[in-house]
Design a protein around this motif. Structure first.
Motif, PDB file in Angstrom:
ATOM      1  N   ARG A 142       0.830  -1.202   0.000  1.00 17.67           N
ATOM      2  CA  ARG A 142       0.000   0.000   0.000  1.00 17.67           C
ATOM      3  C   ARG A 142       0.867   1.255   0.000  1.00 17.67           C
ATOM      4  NH1 ARG A 142      -1.552   3.590   3.763  1.00 17.67           N
ATOM      5  NH2 ARG A 142      -0.603   2.370   5.461  1.00 17.67           N
ATOM      6  N   LEU A 143       1.906   1.272   0.858  1.00 20.00           N
ATOM      7  CA  LEU A 143       2.759   2.448   0.937  1.00 20.00           C
ATOM      8  C   LEU A 143       3.672   2.567  -0.277  1.00 20.00           C
ATOM      9  CD1 LEU A 143       3.612   2.422   4.748  1.00 20.00           C
ATOM     10  CD2 LEU A 143       2.020   3.922   3.533  1.00 20.00           C
ATOM     11  N   GLN A 146       1.606   4.305  -2.668  1.00 22.22           N
ATOM     12  CA  GLN A 146       1.518   5.715  -2.286  1.00 22.22           C
ATOM     13  C   GLN A 146       2.758   6.482  -2.730  1.00 22.22           C
ATOM     14  OE1 GLN A 146       2.503   7.385   1.753  1.00 22.22           O
ATOM     15  NE2 GLN A 146       0.271   7.317   1.990  1.00 22.22           N
ATOM     16  N   LYS A 147       3.933   5.917  -2.471  1.00 27.48           N
ATOM     17  CA  LYS A 147       5.174   6.609  -2.835  1.00 27.48           C
ATOM     18  C   LYS A 147       5.348   6.691  -4.345  1.00 27.48           C
ATOM     19  CE  LYS A 147       5.662   7.215   1.379  1.00 27.48           C
ATOM     20  NZ  LYS A 147       4.966   8.417   1.885  1.00 27.48           N
ATOM     21  N   ASN A 149       2.851   7.003  -6.436  1.00 28.92           N
ATOM     22  CA  ASN A 149       1.893   8.012  -6.879  1.00 28.92           C
ATOM     23  C   ASN A 149       2.320   9.432  -6.506  1.00 28.92           C
ATOM     24  OD1 ASN A 149       0.177   6.082  -7.989  1.00 28.92           O
ATOM     25  ND2 ASN A 149      -0.958   5.809  -6.082  1.00 28.92           N
ATOM     26  N   TYR A 150       2.848   9.595  -5.293  1.00 29.90           N
ATOM     27  CA  TYR A 150       3.136  10.944  -4.796  1.00 29.90           C
ATOM     28  C   TYR A 150       4.514  11.462  -5.194  1.00 29.90           C
ATOM     29  CZ  TYR A 150      -1.008  11.638  -1.860  1.00 29.90           C
ATOM     30  OH  TYR A 150      -2.287  11.852  -1.409  1.00 29.90           O
ATOM     31  N   PRO A 191       2.216  12.887   2.081  1.00 32.69           N
ATOM     32  CA  PRO A 191       1.776  12.143   3.272  1.00 32.69           C
ATOM     33  C   PRO A 191       2.844  12.075   4.360  1.00 32.69           C
ATOM     34  CG  PRO A 191       1.186  10.953   1.281  1.00 32.69           C
ATOM     35  CD  PRO A 191       2.065  12.080   0.854  1.00 32.69           C
TER      36      PRO A 191
END
Length: 311
Positions: A142-143, A146-147, A149-150, A191
């Protein structure tokens, strides 16, 4: 004398904890007189600055309080338990004199159990930044998403924790990196805040240091997601069994609970060496949601079991 330059940043809420971190550094080095702390002061009360100063001087170290000057940091995204002091590390190359060519940055919620001179001596391979991997993020699908994407981090690329950094300030100044990293932090709601900004900017320009120099909760708790990955599991167990820095990142802070062996006895040990030794303990932070210690103690006991099983 060639000093080992260490930078911390604190507001008044973390004044006591900053002193404890400093005491742990000084107690465990062979040459405390070579330690020079630069404390970025975010409105620490005079009486607490005096306590910090006396703590350091009584243990034969050196300290200087410095002020942040960059107003751009006020525009950086803050959420949850984060304070704006977290972003101060981004401007260290400008805050300190150009005579200071290299520093170690430390968060104020950690304890140093080894001689910091060993970290100072590590080869940075001519990189502007050195840090330890953040296995909690690297082991999480999941993270990882996130990384990606961000900050555009590839799924197989390492990601570092920014709580312990070695910084070549000469290279930072030469590349004027602070301006670009602060702009990244100001223009985005990452985040993981400044840590994401640093990872994005230095994605292929940082040097990995041994994990023992930043043992965070996913490592000392040996989260299952780490245990399931052979390479990460080996690194985590080795670091957990021989921590050089124990970093209380996340939800369970050592000062919020009475002494629990295996969790926070080190904090109380070094607190007794500071001028804050007579403070009322535990100290619950009203900004944070109270958490039962039972879950943390269970995690630690389970982690000890896993470490023995896989060692």
């Amino acid at each position: 004398m060639d000093f080992i330059n260490i930078v911390l940043a604190s507001d008044d809420n973390y004044a006591q904890h900053t002193a404890v971190t400093m005491a742990s550094v000084l107690h465990n080095t062979k040459s405390p007189r070579k330690i020079f702390f630069f404390l970025i002061d975010d409105e620490i009360k005079p009486e607490n600055k005096l306590k910090i100063t006396k703590t350091v001087e009584n243990m034969h170290g050196n300290i200087e309080f410095v002020k942040i000057k960059n107003n751009d940091l006020n525009n950086c995204y803050v959420s949850g338990e984060l304070s704006r002091a977290s972003y101060f590390r981004l401007d260290i190359s400008n805050i300190l004199s150009e005579k200071i060519k290299k520093i170690i940055y430390l968060d104020c919620d950690l304890l140093v159990y080894a001689d910091i001179a060993e970290l100072w001596a590590l080869d940075m391979q001519e990189k502007p930044l050195a840090a330890a991997c953040d296995l909690g993020i690297m082991a999480s699908g999941r993270l990882r998403d996130q990384k990606n994407n961000y900050i555009g981090l590839a799924y197989d690329a390492p990601y570092f924790n920014a709580g312990v950094l070695v910084m070549d300030l000469q290279l930072w100044r030469l590349g004027n990196y602070a301006v670009d990293v602060i702009a990244l932090a100001s223009d985005n709601k990452f985040p993981n805040h400044d840590q994401d900004a640093l990872n994005k900017f230095f994605m292929d320009k940082w040097q990995e240091i041994p994990l023992k120099w930043n043992v965070i909760p996913p490592v000392f708790n040996l989260f299952v997601k780490i245990l399931l990955k052979n390479e990460l599991r080996k690194k985590a167990i080795e670091a957990k069994l021989n921590p050089a820095i124990f970093h209380y990142a996340g939800g369970y802070k050592p000062w919020e609970y009475k002494v629990y062996t295996g969790f926070n006895e080190g904090y109380y040990k070094y607190l007794a060496m500071t001028e804050f030794r007579d403070s009322i303990m535990p100290q619950f932070d009203k900004r944070r949601k109270n958490r039962s210690i039972n879950r943390q103690i269970f995690r630690l006991r389970l982690a000890d079991f896993w470490a023995k099983l896989f060692s």
